[in-house]
Design an enzyme around this catalytic site. Structure first.
Site, PDB file in Angstrom:
ATOM      1  N   GLY A 358       0.851  -1.170   0.000  1.00  0.00           N
ATOM      2  CA  GLY A 358       0.000   0.000   0.000  1.00  0.00           C
ATOM      3  C   GLY A 358       0.887   1.220   0.000  1.00  0.00           C
ATOM      4  O   GLY A 358       0.999   1.917   0.995  1.00  0.00           O
ATOM      5  N   THR A 359       1.539   1.496  -1.133  1.00  0.00           N
ATOM      6  CA  THR A 359       2.709   2.363  -1.167  1.00  0.00           C
ATOM      7  C   THR A 359       2.764   3.148  -2.475  1.00  0.00           C
ATOM      8  O   THR A 359       2.313   2.665  -3.502  1.00  0.00           O
ATOM      9  CB  THR A 359       3.984   1.496  -1.065  1.00  0.00           C
ATOM     10  OG1 THR A 359       3.929   0.731   0.127  1.00  0.00           O
ATOM     11  CG2 THR A 359       5.244   2.332  -1.085  1.00  0.00           C
ATOM     12  N   ILE A 360       3.356   4.360  -2.413  1.00  0.00           N
ATOM     13  CA  ILE A 360       3.717   5.071  -3.637  1.00  0.00           C
ATOM     14  C   ILE A 360       5.212   5.267  -3.649  1.00  0.00           C
ATOM     15  O   ILE A 360       5.853   5.403  -2.595  1.00  0.00           O
ATOM     16  CB  ILE A 360       2.976   6.422  -3.787  1.00  0.00           C
ATOM     17  CG1 ILE A 360       3.414   7.442  -2.709  1.00  0.00           C
ATOM     18  CG2 ILE A 360       1.481   6.217  -3.772  1.00  0.00           C
ATOM     19  CD1 ILE A 360       4.471   8.414  -3.124  1.00  0.00           C
ATOM     20  N   MET A 440       7.363  -0.321  -5.749  1.00  0.00           N
ATOM     21  CA  MET A 440       6.440  -0.396  -4.623  1.00  0.00           C
ATOM     22  C   MET A 440       5.669  -1.718  -4.624  1.00  0.00           C
ATOM     23  O   MET A 440       5.574  -2.398  -5.637  1.00  0.00           O
ATOM     24  CB  MET A 440       5.468   0.775  -4.682  1.00  0.00           C
ATOM     25  CG  MET A 440       4.586   0.802  -5.910  1.00  0.00           C
ATOM     26  SD  MET A 440       3.510   2.243  -5.916  1.00  0.00           S
ATOM     27  CE  MET A 440       4.040   3.060  -7.401  1.00  0.00           C
TER      28      MET A 440
END
Length: 542
Positions: A358-360, A440
């Protein structure tokens, strides 16, 4: 090295490398534009990264928010060295194994998955301020302007972000959290593709952050509001926990590979997994094997399995680890680990629990030579699900990354940082920067670092080709093969004993990378950038 790339190589993709002297690459075009806006006004690559990161909290809320954490590695041409920043959150003072066992039962294995009991103190805003204080050229408040504008006016939701948003909207564990539905499901559902979405309360928070350089977040009205909201919903977070927080400047850890050196943030992050895997693979002639063939893929998978076996057992807050990163990267040890690989048979090296993402990720580079590798994340998509009313601040759930097992380095404790999945990376050669990059997606991140670097350094594939190539993901004892992965190779891996299955989920799938490769003098030759077609974003520059 750049001249040695086979620029004609490639896989099915609609994208080509982007060449410029100033570049930003991330997973939403509006954030790319915010970064370029900072660069055009004379800002540094750090200014561009902060402006893009602030915008990303608004335009990709299914992956990050104002309540996120961040890590960063950057090359500073003025000091001719790398700098690392760990802006991951720390546990509230009340958090102990006993705290969670009293609330959730003696058989609880980790802090809560959602809600306030999953939230550590968010580090992203403090990270922005720390980076700007050392490397910024523009006024801090100016870097928030594009994000504020987008939050107030709204934006049309793009295709892949909408898919992740829609899938999250089906999870009661999220939709039941205080503030989630009112903020992210304003019509009782996720926005449709192309539908306008705005975050006016986040614009208010961004203004406070801009005016106070983040002080309102940690020692002002936002921190006070967070304490009141946590208390009202059964959490232990206090304003004192916010006030005690500070990001940490760290020395990156490194591993040599094929004449280059890969640099990662040290634990509590999992970047060391990529270093271990590369340290194992350097004992094999990967380049002598077909790039997409069974033998090459098998060796990479086995190296990654060995790395995970160590990382998920030993890595946590560096202050609590019984093994140091140096011990885990000791050359003789990595050689002994390489000797465990059987080229003819898949093995079970006992990997631990593999978290979700759950990343940018974003990267920026400027014509003065500064290169920034920057990652910002909630966790498990929308994070805790908790949204602070009046401020639109969605909070991460990184506390769920702790364990309650008192024998582990990663056991929860007051003021401690949990095991973290997010890992920015920077590649050097002969002490000079070559590439800022990241992939990511939870546990996919070190696997993405490994696969793309092998393609570039062993097989001379240019960055966009290495980004486009189909990937595998090792997860829970299974090798997931992406669409486009050679069926003959998949079958060959099965014949060696791997369990190979297709798979995609709404949170991490096969990762999404952004890459900036330095071609030569940044003011003359500039850079080549690649952006992952698995996301909505782009690389752009001037």
């Amino acid at each position: 090295m750049s001249h040695a790339f086979d620029w004609s190589s490639g896989y099915a993709s609609r994208r080509s490398p982007v060449f410029a002297r100033n570049l930003v690459s991330t997973s939403h075009p509006l954030a790319v534009q915010a970064g370029l806006h900072a660069l055009r006004r004379g800002g540094s690559a750090v200014d561009a990264a902060i402006a893009a990161a602030a915008c990303m909290t608004v335009v990709e809320p299914c992956s990050n928010g104002l309540g996120s954490d961040l890590f960063c590695i950057l090359w500073d041409p003025a000091t001719q060295r790398l700098h690392g920043l760990n802006a991951s959150g720390t546990a509230p003072a009340a958090w102990t194994p006993e705290y969670f066992e009293r609330k959730y039962g003696a058989d609880a294995r980790a802090p809560a998955k959602r809600g306030w009991d999953s939230v550590t103190v968010p580090g992203a805003v403090a990270g922005w301020a720390a980076l700007h204080g050392r490397f910024g050229r523009l006024a801090f408040a100016d870097l928030m302007a594009d994000a504020i504008d987008v939050a107030e006016r709204g934006y049309a939701v793009p295709v892949i972000i909408q898919q992740k948003w829609r899938n999250a909207a089906t999870l009661p564990e999220l939709t039941s959290q205080p503030g989630f539905a009112a903020t992210f499901l304003p019509r009782g559902r996720a926005p449709e593709v192309g539908e306008r979405f705005a975050l006016p309360e986040a614009a208010r928070a961004l203004r406070l952050i801009a005016e106070t350089r983040g002080e309102a977040f940690y020692r002002g009205e936002i921190a006070a509001s967070a304490e009141a909201h946590a208390r009202a919903h059964g959490g232990a977070m206090t304003a004192a926990d916010f006030a005690a927080y500070a990001p940490e400047w760290v020395e990156p850890i490194a591993q040599d590979y094929r004449g280059h050196t890969l640099h990662e943030i040290p634990p509590n992050g999992q970047g060391i997994a990529a270093l271990i895997a590369l340290g194992i693979l350097q004992h094999f002639d990967i380049a002598g094997l077909p790039v997409d063939g069974v033998a090459s893929q098998h060796l990479q998978i086995e190296a990654m399995k060995l790395a995970f076996a160590d990382v998920y057992r030993h890595v946590g807050d560096a202050r609590a680890m019984t093994l140091t990163p140096a011990q885990m990267l000791e050359p003789a040890y990595l050689k002994s680990r390489a000797a465990r690989i059987d080229p003819k048979r898949a093995q079970d090296f006992g990997p631990g629990h593999l978290p979700q993402g759950g990343t940018i990720y974003l990267t920026a580079a400027d014509e003065r030579g500064m290169m920034v590798s920057f990652i910002q994340s909630n966790y498990m998509g929308f994070g805790s699900g908790v949204v602070l009313p009046g401020y639109g601040i969605s909070l991460q759930n990184r506390g769920h990354g702790f364990t309650l097992d008192r024998t582990r380095a990663n056991v929860v404790a007051p003021g401690k940082r949990p095991f973290h999945t997010i890992i920015p990376a920077l590649l050097t050669r002969d002490g000079q920067p070559v590439m800022s990059f990241g992939v990511m997606g939870g546990d996919m991140q070190p696997q993405g670092h490994l696969q793309t670097l092998v393609r570039m350094l062993d097989y001379r594939q240019q960055p966009q080709a290495a980004c486009d190539a189909p990937r595998w993901r090792f997860f829970g004892g299974v090798v997931n093969a992406e669409d486009g992965f050679d069926p003959a190779t998949a079958q060959g891996l099965r014949d060696l004993g791997h369990t190979v299955q297709p798979f995609a989920d709404s949170y991490q799938d096969y990762g999404a990378g952004q890459f900036i490769w330095r071609l030569g003098d940044p003011a003359v030759e500039g850079y080549a950038a690649a952006s992952d077609p698995r996301r909505d974003g782009q690389a752009a520059g001037f």
